[in-house]
Write a protein that holds these residues in place. Sequence first.
Motif, PDB file in Angstrom:
ATOM      1  N   ASN A  94     -11.342   0.932   6.231  1.00 19.13           N
ATOM      2  CA  ASN A  94     -11.845   1.434   4.950  1.00 19.13           C
ATOM      3  C   ASN A  94     -10.846   2.320   4.215  1.00 19.13           C
ATOM      4  OD1 ASN A  94     -11.901   3.691   6.546  1.00 19.13           O
ATOM      5  ND2 ASN A  94     -14.076   4.113   6.276  1.00 19.13           N
ATOM      6  N   VAL A  95      -9.751   2.752   4.879  1.00 25.39           N
ATOM      7  CA  VAL A  95      -8.766   3.595   4.191  1.00 25.39           C
ATOM      8  C   VAL A  95      -8.011   2.798   3.137  1.00 25.39           C
ATOM      9  CG1 VAL A  95      -8.499   5.056   6.224  1.00 25.39           C
ATOM     10  CG2 VAL A  95      -6.932   3.138   5.868  1.00 25.39           C
ATOM     11  N   PHE A 126       0.810  -1.215   0.000  1.00 25.37           N
ATOM     12  CA  PHE A 126       0.000   0.000   0.000  1.00 25.37           C
ATOM     13  C   PHE A 126       0.845   1.268   0.000  1.00 25.37           C
ATOM     14  CE2 PHE A 126      -4.329  -1.416   0.343  1.00 25.37           C
ATOM     15  CZ  PHE A 126      -4.214  -2.728   0.792  1.00 25.37           C
ATOM     16  N   GLY A 127       2.186   1.120   0.059  1.00 26.38           N
ATOM     17  CA  GLY A 127       3.043   2.297   0.017  1.00 26.38           C
ATOM     18  C   GLY A 127       2.925   3.157   1.261  1.00 26.38           C
ATOM     19  N   LYS A 128       2.667   2.546   2.414  1.00 23.49           N
ATOM     20  CA  LYS A 128       2.539   3.281   3.664  1.00 23.49           C
ATOM     21  C   LYS A 128       3.411   2.641   4.723  1.00 23.49           C
ATOM     22  CE  LYS A 128      -2.227   4.891   2.913  1.00 23.49           C
ATOM     23  NZ  LYS A 128      -3.584   4.990   3.484  1.00 23.49           N
ATOM     24  N   THR A 129       3.750   3.420   5.739  1.00 25.43           N
ATOM     25  CA  THR A 129       4.523   2.883   6.848  1.00 25.43           C
ATOM     26  C   THR A 129       3.585   2.210   7.838  1.00 25.43           C
ATOM     27  OG1 THR A 129       4.354   4.924   8.128  1.00 25.43           O
ATOM     28  CG2 THR A 129       6.204   4.731   6.560  1.00 25.43           C
ATOM     29  N   GLU A 130       4.180   1.427   8.736  1.00 24.14           N
ATOM     30  CA  GLU A 130       3.377   0.766   9.760  1.00 24.14           C
ATOM     31  C   GLU A 130       2.662   1.791  10.634  1.00 24.14           C
ATOM     32  OE1 GLU A 130       3.974  -2.638  13.253  1.00 24.14           O
ATOM     33  OE2 GLU A 130       5.697  -1.623  12.361  1.00 24.14           O
ATOM     34  N   ALA A 131       3.343   2.891  10.972  1.00 26.59           N
ATOM     35  CA  ALA A 131       2.730   3.924  11.804  1.00 26.59           C
ATOM     36  C   ALA A 131       1.534   4.566  11.111  1.00 26.59           C
ATOM     37  CB  ALA A 131       3.770   4.992  12.151  1.00 26.59           C
ATOM     38  N   GLU A 132       1.579   4.681   9.775  1.00 27.44           N
ATOM     39  CA  GLU A 132       0.472   5.285   9.038  1.00 27.44           C
ATOM     40  C   GLU A 132      -0.732   4.361   8.938  1.00 27.44           C
ATOM     41  OE1 GLU A 132       2.531   6.062   5.419  1.00 27.44           O
ATOM     42  OE2 GLU A 132       2.917   8.168   5.905  1.00 27.44           O
ATOM     43  N   LEU A 133      -0.532   3.056   9.142  1.00 19.75           N
ATOM     44  CA  LEU A 133      -1.636   2.103   9.022  1.00 19.75           C
ATOM     45  C   LEU A 133      -2.241   1.713  10.367  1.00 19.75           C
ATOM     46  CD1 LEU A 133      -0.336  -0.318   6.231  1.00 19.75           C
ATOM     47  CD2 LEU A 133      -2.173   1.354   6.053  1.00 19.75           C
ATOM     48  N   LEU A 134      -1.401   1.562  11.396  1.00 22.59           N
ATOM     49  CA  LEU A 134      -1.901   1.090  12.681  1.00 22.59           C
ATOM     50  C   LEU A 134      -2.923   2.064  13.257  1.00 22.59           C
ATOM     51  CD1 LEU A 134       1.291  -0.379  14.391  1.00 22.59           C
ATOM     52  CD2 LEU A 134      -0.559  -1.569  13.213  1.00 22.59           C
TER      53      LEU A 134
END
Length: 681
Positions: free
Chosen positions: A427-428, A414-422
């Motif tokens: 739904n994002v 998804f091209g995101k860091t773990e901090a940006e997903l947790l």
Amino acid sequence: MLLRVFRPVRQLLAASLPSLKWRLTVGAVLALSLAIAIITTALLQRAETDLLAAQRDSELSEAARTAAVIARRLVELQRVLEATGARLDAATLTDERKLSEFLETRSVLLALFYSVVVAAPDGVPLARLDIKGVNKPTQSVGDRAYFRRSVLEGRPIVSEPVASRFSGEPIVVLTYPLKTAGRVSGLMLGTLPLASRDLLADLVELHRDDSQALFVVTDVQGRIMAHPDRSRLLQHLGDEPRFKRAYAAWVEDGRTVEPTGVTLAQPGDLITAAGVPGPDWVVWRALPESELLAPLQAARRHAMLWAAGLLPAVSVLALLLIGLALKPLALLERRARRLFDGSQAEHDWPTAHGEIGSLSAVLQQVSIERQRLEAANSQILRRLQSVMAAAPIGIAFTRGQKLEIVSEDMCRMFGKTEAELLSQPANVLHASQEDYRALGPKVVQAFRSGLPYAGECAMRRADGSDFWAQLRGRPVDPDEPGTGTIWSILDISGEVAARTRLEWSASHDALTGLANRQAFDARMAQLFQALPQALPAALIAIDLDHFKPINDLAGHAAGDEMLKAVAAVITSKVRANDLVVRTGGDEFVVLLEHCSAEAAQRAAGHIRDGIRNIALTWEGRLLCVGASVGLAPLQAGLHDAEAWIRAADTACYAAKAATRGNGHDLQRILHLVGAPVATDL
């Protein structure tokens, strides 16, 4: 029960380690090691199960898709034979010179077949077209089972794999019966060598990669028709070690030819098979399970090495901590003896110097160690996440529709860091909120049925680009929805794109981009089902005039460019919702729905004039063609699509007959392509 199991262990520890400090240290280390081993094994086993399930579905889809491709190729080849045979009349069939001339003008068939043979009903070859030209072989094919069956039943046949009587190579033969007055007057045979890149060999090459996957095609009797090792052609699949058990099970099950695909048991391999409807061929694929599970096995070894490296340090730390905790043991023992004497005074516990202060420090240390334990648990969780990162698919844990654990592969996807997903709402990840809302009921229904959810969904990366993903979800505890869900996410954009391209090519002409006969037949069926609401409607049949001189004198590439130009002109002269079809060669059809006869007549005139006005520059020459156009409005007497098509073709033939002999147009075209004009025109 647990007490009985652990009693011998406890007794052994007590006998070999008299010190409570050492016993607690060893017990703590063993418990921690067991917990790490259980959690790591459970996660990896679940990942292996999900990976094999996902790959099994993918392999089934691939086998079914390949079988469908083969079936479509056979249908297309049969249609080519049918279209060619339909133009072969009885007079030409009995005249050797005319028959040779007929085949010579159909040399384009060699782009699809290795050779084309026209044979009498008794099997005697009348003429054979191959790369060397037209000849007349002497070998009869009347004793071939497929030949006799095609003559007897009067229908096209796809033969079993046989050795060619002319070349000795393994081939498959497609037959088309030529009929005169309702009786079979001859057969047209198209041969396809199995050892060359024609019907099946190119499919084998597409499945050849760096992995150990094996792709094979057989007939229903198990004879190999396509194999990476061409020396195995016409041998038996039961002799192939990687399919032996699976093939035996398939035979025992009745040799079922299933177009949607089946999975078969074979130790060490993931075996899938799908049937090709019509000739009853079978597409087989073997994929080693060890190859699929190799990354997870490597992750398991990596985790075990980490655990083995940490155990000594953990053991030393546990020994030190337990020693500190047990230092005031004597005071704790005396105070523990008075726990039941009713004395609960605060001053009764030591709070000053000496052992009393040590006990107070120990009690405070308990609280501190609890925090350290929580930090250690967090550290273990992070290490488990590193194990998840080794899996070749995205893995996530959600609870309350929020992301709580994500693997590194998912972050990369998804091209995101773990901090940006947790802690973000799930739904994002989705490309459409409508799709996300529609997903919820499907997941709930699957879980209530005791099944994992599996489906495809459009997802969105951090850069805004969308991709197709295969989702598989399984609840942690089916009886407790609040415990959360484990998801595996696999990027299948390539598979979806390939499937879309196949669907488009199945209904469109590859050269012009127009609809093909299959799409035309489907649209006609829909129109007749909608009658009388579909009226008025009209059908325009178009046959190019003087197209052959362009192919003969300027080359087939020029002919192809002219066909593209004609397709563009026809499309520009009709409405966007009208269906423009290339039915074959230089023949086209336009289906005009909800169109009056007058409007259709105008459209036909525009099409004819537009084609006649084409001036294609090719290698310093100016190329032109003419067109015969026939119009057939849908009237009460036309009860089916075939009758309507015949009416349009009749009108087109009448238009062609009316202009036949017009030497001026042909003379103009021959001058334009730079050819000499015949004196009798």
